[in-house]
Design a protein around this motif. Structure first.
Motif, PDB file in Angstrom:
ATOM      1  N   ILE A 135      -3.440  -6.146  34.093  1.00 38.96           N
ATOM      2  CA  ILE A 135      -3.901  -7.329  33.347  1.00 38.96           C
ATOM      3  C   ILE A 135      -3.615  -7.150  31.844  1.00 38.96           C
ATOM      4  N   MET A 136      -3.880  -5.938  31.317  1.00 40.02           N
ATOM      5  CA  MET A 136      -3.607  -5.720  29.886  1.00 40.02           C
ATOM      6  C   MET A 136      -2.116  -5.858  29.577  1.00 40.02           C
ATOM      7  N   SER A 137      -1.264  -5.542  30.552  1.00 43.25           N
ATOM      8  CA  SER A 137       0.188  -5.551  30.286  1.00 43.25           C
ATOM      9  C   SER A 137       0.695  -6.925  29.872  1.00 43.25           C
ATOM     10  N   PHE A 138      -0.042  -7.989  30.248  1.00 44.83           N
ATOM     11  CA  PHE A 138       0.444  -9.328  29.895  1.00 44.83           C
ATOM     12  C   PHE A 138       0.488  -9.534  28.387  1.00 44.83           C
ATOM     13  N   GLY A 139      -0.361  -8.841  27.640  1.00 44.73           N
ATOM     14  CA  GLY A 139      -0.361  -8.997  26.184  1.00 44.73           C
ATOM     15  C   GLY A 139       1.003  -8.700  25.596  1.00 44.73           C
ATOM     16  N   GLU A 140       1.550  -7.522  25.909  1.00 43.04           N
ATOM     17  CA  GLU A 140       2.848  -7.124  25.355  1.00 43.04           C
ATOM     18  C   GLU A 140       3.988  -7.857  26.047  1.00 43.04           C
ATOM     19  N   ARG A 141       3.810  -8.212  27.311  1.00 45.66           N
ATOM     20  CA  ARG A 141       4.886  -8.952  27.987  1.00 45.66           C
ATOM     21  C   ARG A 141       5.019 -10.338  27.359  1.00 45.66           C
ATOM     22  N   LEU A 142       3.899 -10.921  26.970  1.00 49.40           N
ATOM     23  CA  LEU A 142       3.960 -12.227  26.291  1.00 49.40           C
ATOM     24  C   LEU A 142       4.535 -12.082  24.882  1.00 49.40           C
ATOM     25  N   GLU A 175       1.055 -17.826  34.578  1.00 49.96           N
ATOM     26  CA  GLU A 175       0.674 -18.102  35.976  1.00 49.96           C
ATOM     27  C   GLU A 175       0.335 -16.807  36.709  1.00 49.96           C
ATOM     28  N   GLN A 176       1.165 -15.789  36.475  1.00 53.18           N
ATOM     29  CA  GLN A 176       0.888 -14.490  37.113  1.00 53.18           C
ATOM     30  C   GLN A 176      -0.441 -13.918  36.654  1.00 53.18           C
ATOM     31  N   LEU A 177      -0.690 -14.042  35.349  1.00 52.81           N
ATOM     32  CA  LEU A 177      -1.943 -13.525  34.802  1.00 52.81           C
ATOM     33  C   LEU A 177      -3.123 -14.230  35.463  1.00 52.81           C
ATOM     34  N   HIS A 178      -2.986 -15.536  35.590  1.00 56.87           N
ATOM     35  CA  HIS A 178      -4.040 -16.326  36.212  1.00 56.87           C
ATOM     36  C   HIS A 178      -4.290 -15.843  37.633  1.00 56.87           C
ATOM     37  N   ALA A 179      -3.198 -15.602  38.357  1.00 58.57           N
ATOM     38  CA  ALA A 179      -3.333 -15.154  39.750  1.00 58.57           C
ATOM     39  C   ALA A 179      -4.052 -13.803  39.823  1.00 58.57           C
ATOM     40  N   PHE A 180      -3.719 -12.915  38.897  1.00 59.62           N
ATOM     41  CA  PHE A 180      -4.374 -11.603  38.909  1.00 59.62           C
ATOM     42  C   PHE A 180      -5.865 -11.719  38.649  1.00 59.62           C
TER      43      PHE A 180
END
Ligand code: ASP
Ligand code: MG
Length: 439
Positions: free
Chosen positions: A109-116, A86-91
């Motif tokens: 935005i790239m940080s979501f890869g490793e956070r996921l 959801e956060q990624l979508h918002a960004f």
């Protein structure tokens, strides 16, 4: 304690994730700390999604489907990543609305890869009976400078990182690639930066070993796609490995070894697909083999800048002024040679376009400045080169036999490498000619 880093392709499918879990389980007595990259090619996908958002299309489906199906096949709930997606979508929506993508936003935005991936791997480990916790490295003190896209860690962060890791419940699964600057913004350590994270953590924790799990058999004698007779190397010194990374061996992020070198911690490069192979061990001390050298590497698509000056200025003056100009344009130099009235410098392909053009315009004040594109640096690396009298003779003998003319030859002061310049089209031929010397 050991650090085990798994790259994107090692955790790209549920089957591969299960392999990694088995590898971690086998090391439990050594107290592993796990570092992961984003699953598969997620970072590329995130960059593409950000670019699309800039152009007006909000499209996240492939990233969501990919992670969703990983979760399904691992028997985990999709809700696990709901808040993050959801956060990624918002960004992305923000980028789409404002039509602006700053390096700072792209890092976020790239940080979501490793956070996921840390969430998913920690949950998969826990489900497999190895209780684990996902940790964002930037929340336990991985502080960096503010250079978004290629940030460097700040000195003196080890203690806080070690404290953060020790407080984790269960096995820590830490985000690779990510840090945070003094303002609190997420930064990234440069593409392939998870290796770097592994080595930063290894140094902070005083680990016995940093393991880099990849999808190739360690460090090779040359790129196997150019010469199938390439073999993997058992041992390399820190110096050799640093030169290899610097001159283009894609297997290691060039800064990876620095924290490990400082802390004297061995780094082992291993293949998730052939875990029984011992891989390549990179150690502090020099390693001598009975061969001519260890490896042939190349960096393609570099630019050659030449400045020919009328005799008004000496090469020394030109060189110092040229370096000032390039550093003002933040352009790094890989190789440089001088003669009475010319200076030649090789710069990376990442410096091109407007930046390069404006540097050339400034260099033209010093003399006639020209740029040749499409060049490649070929480099022979090995501690063995040190003791040999006829290094250049052998190297150039092999090249001339194939009609290859090398330019701008340079040997490092440490004498463990010889580098020279050819055209891109001669890479394969040159690597093969020299590979014959090392196998
Ligand atoms: N996920 C990041 C990248 O693709 C970092 C890494 O893989 O090491 O560059
Ligand atoms: Mg990598």
């Amino acid at each position: 304690m050991i650090v085990m880093k798994f790259g994107g392709s090692s955790i790209a499918t549920p089957q591969r994730i299960h392999r990694c879990i088995d590898l971690v389980r086998a090391e439990l007595e050594n107290d592993p700390v796990v570092v992961v990259s984003a699953h598969g090619k997620t970072t590329n996908e995130l960059i593409a999604a950000a670019d699309r958002a800039m152009e007006g299309t909000l499209e996240l489906a492939s990233i969501l489907d990919y992670h969703g199906s990983l979760l399904d096949e691992l028997g985990l709930e999709r809700e696990l990543i709901g808040p993050l997606t959801e956060q990624l979508h918002a960004f992305l929506q923000g980028v789409n609305l404002i039509r602006e993508l700053t390096p700072r936003t792209l890092d976020h935005i790239m940080s979501f890869g490793e956070r996921l991936s840390t969430r998913i791997i920690a949950a998969a480990l826990s489900k497999a009976g190895v209780p684990a916790t996902a940790i964002n490295a930037y929340e336990i003190g991985l502080l960096t400078d503010a250079r978004h896209g290629s940030a460097s860690p700040l000195p003196g962060i080890s203690e806080q990182i070690a404290a953060g890791i020790s407080q984790a419940e269960g096995l820590p699964v830490v985000t690779g690639f990510l840090g945070r600057n003094a303002r609190g913004d997420i930064t990234t350590l440069g593409r392939s930066g998870s290796d770097f994270t592994a080595s930063i953590l290894g140094a902070a924790l005083g680990a016995q070993e940093v393991q880099i799990w990849t999808d190739v058999d360690g460090v090779m004698t040359c790129d196997p796609s150019l010469d199938p007779s390439a073999q993997s190397l058992r041992r390399l010194s820190f110096d050799e490995a640093s030169e290899l990374a610097y001159y283009g061996a894609e297997i290691l992020h060039p800064s990876t070894l620095v924290p490990a070198i400082h802390a004297g911690i061995p780094v082992r490069v291993l293949n998730t697909l052939h875990p029984q192979d011992e891989g390549t061990l990179i150690v502090p001390e020099p390693v001598h083999s009975p061969r001519y050298a260890k490896s042939i590497v190349y960096k393609e698509d570099v630019n050659l800048i030449t400045i020919a000056s009328p005799r008004l200025m000496s090469a020394v003056q030109i060189l110092s002024k040229a370096f000032d100009i390039l550093s003002l344009h933040a352009i790094g130099v890989h190789m440089a040679t001088t003669s009475e009235a010319t200076v030649s410098m090789v710069t990376d392909r990442s410096y091109s376009g407007a930046e390069l053009e404006s540097a050339i315009a400034a260099l033209a004040e010093l003399g006639e400045a020209t740029v040749e594109h499409g060049k490649a640096i070929i480099c022979v690396i090995g501690e063995e080169l040190k003791g040999q009298v006829d290094v250049l003779g052998r190297v150039f003998g092999n090249l001339t036999a194939r009609g290859i003319k090398a330019r701008m030859v340079s040997q490092s002061a440490s004498e463990i490498n010889v580098a020279f310049l050819v055209d891109n089209s001669q890479i394969e031929e040159s690597v093969k000619a020299l590979h014959a010397l090392v196998v």
